[in-house]
Design a protein around this motif. Structure first.
Motif, mmCIF file in Angstrom:
data_model
loop_
_atom_site.group_PDB
_atom_site.id
_atom_site.type_symbol
_atom_site.label_atom_id
_atom_site.label_comp_id
_atom_site.label_asym_id
_atom_site.label_seq_id
_atom_site.Cartn_x
_atom_site.Cartn_y
_atom_site.Cartn_z
ATOM 1 N N UNK A 65 57.517 -7.560 76.445
ATOM 2 C CA UNK A 65 57.342 -6.898 77.743
ATOM 3 C C UNK A 65 55.875 -6.710 78.118
ATOM 4 N N UNK A 66 54.961 -7.032 77.195
ATOM 5 C CA UNK A 66 53.526 -6.868 77.441
ATOM 6 C C UNK A 66 52.910 -8.253 77.642
ATOM 7 N N UNK A 67 52.199 -8.427 78.731
ATOM 8 C CA UNK A 67 51.605 -9.743 79.013
ATOM 9 C C UNK A 67 50.502 -10.067 78.012
ATOM 10 N N UNK A 68 50.224 -11.346 77.842
ATOM 11 C CA UNK A 68 49.159 -11.760 76.925
ATOM 12 C C UNK A 68 47.809 -11.241 77.393
ATOM 13 N N UNK A 69 47.622 -11.144 78.724
ATOM 14 C CA UNK A 69 46.374 -10.601 79.264
ATOM 15 C C UNK A 69 46.204 -9.133 78.866
#
Length: 204
Positions: A65-69
């Motif tokens: 749920x957490x973007x790579x950015x």
């Protein structure tokens, strides 16, 4: 008589926000504390035993749920400012030619790339050291005894003629076990530029 000074990087030269970075990680990853597998992966990455791509894949898989950015932002949020007066102190120390200067840092490829981007004088900083050891490049990390033995042996150093400056008590304690003099610097109240006043008994 001290002939060699070994410096840590984080919270000695560059300021860190360890508490804030941890809080950001716990909030975004919805954790109460860092699980052992995360700590283990972070250690492997610091020792250069895991590629950046593998490291990112682990986090992306663990926290879909957490973007790579956002993961990158959280990871690098520990790194803060590098006060210029510390660079000037190091330059003067290097110019004096009185001591062999060594950097010994637990770090990783992502942090160093971030520092290179946001600290314009990083290459100048690096040039003032005779030797520059980063944990992920030598596959060793503090506080393990083997990293200190490696530095002593590689540079033909005598422990009793060597001073090690680090902000973590576990690291300075490990160095002391080998007979190395230490300064466990407190980044809240002390500054590396006061080295010769703070440890004057070693330099008199």
């Amino acid at each position: 008589m001290i002939k060699t000074i070994i410096f840590d990087f984080g919270d000695v030269f560059i300021n860190l926000d360890k508490v804030g970075a941890l809080e950001q990680a716990l909030v975004n990853f919805k954790l109460d504390s860092l699980p052992e597998d995360l700590v283990h992966v972070n250690s492997l990455y610091e020792m250069g035993l895991m590629e950046t791509s593998e490291f990112m894949e682990f986090y992306e898989s663990a926290f879909p749920d957490v973007t790579s950015e956002k993961i990158l932002e959280i990871w690098n949020s520990i790194l803060k400012d590098f006060p210029h007066h510390r660079l000037e102190f190091l330059k003067a120390l290097s110019d004096s030619k009185k001591y062999k200067l060594i950097l010994l840092s637990n770090t990783n490829d992502l942090h160093i790339e971030f520092v290179k981007t946001y600290v314009p004088f990083f290459n100048e900083f690096k040039s003032y050291f005779d030797v520059f050891y980063l944990s992920h490049e030598i596959n060793l990390r503090k506080p393990n005894a083997d990293i200190f033995e490696f530095v002593l042996n590689e540079n033909n150093l005598i422990a009793s003629e060597t001073l090690f400056v680090d902000d973590l008590a576990e690291n300075t304690a490990a160095a002391e076990q080998l007979g190395i003099h230490t300064w466990n610097i407190n980044p809240e109240t002390e500054d590396v530029t006061t080295l010769f006043e703070t440890k004057k008994e070693l330099f008199s």
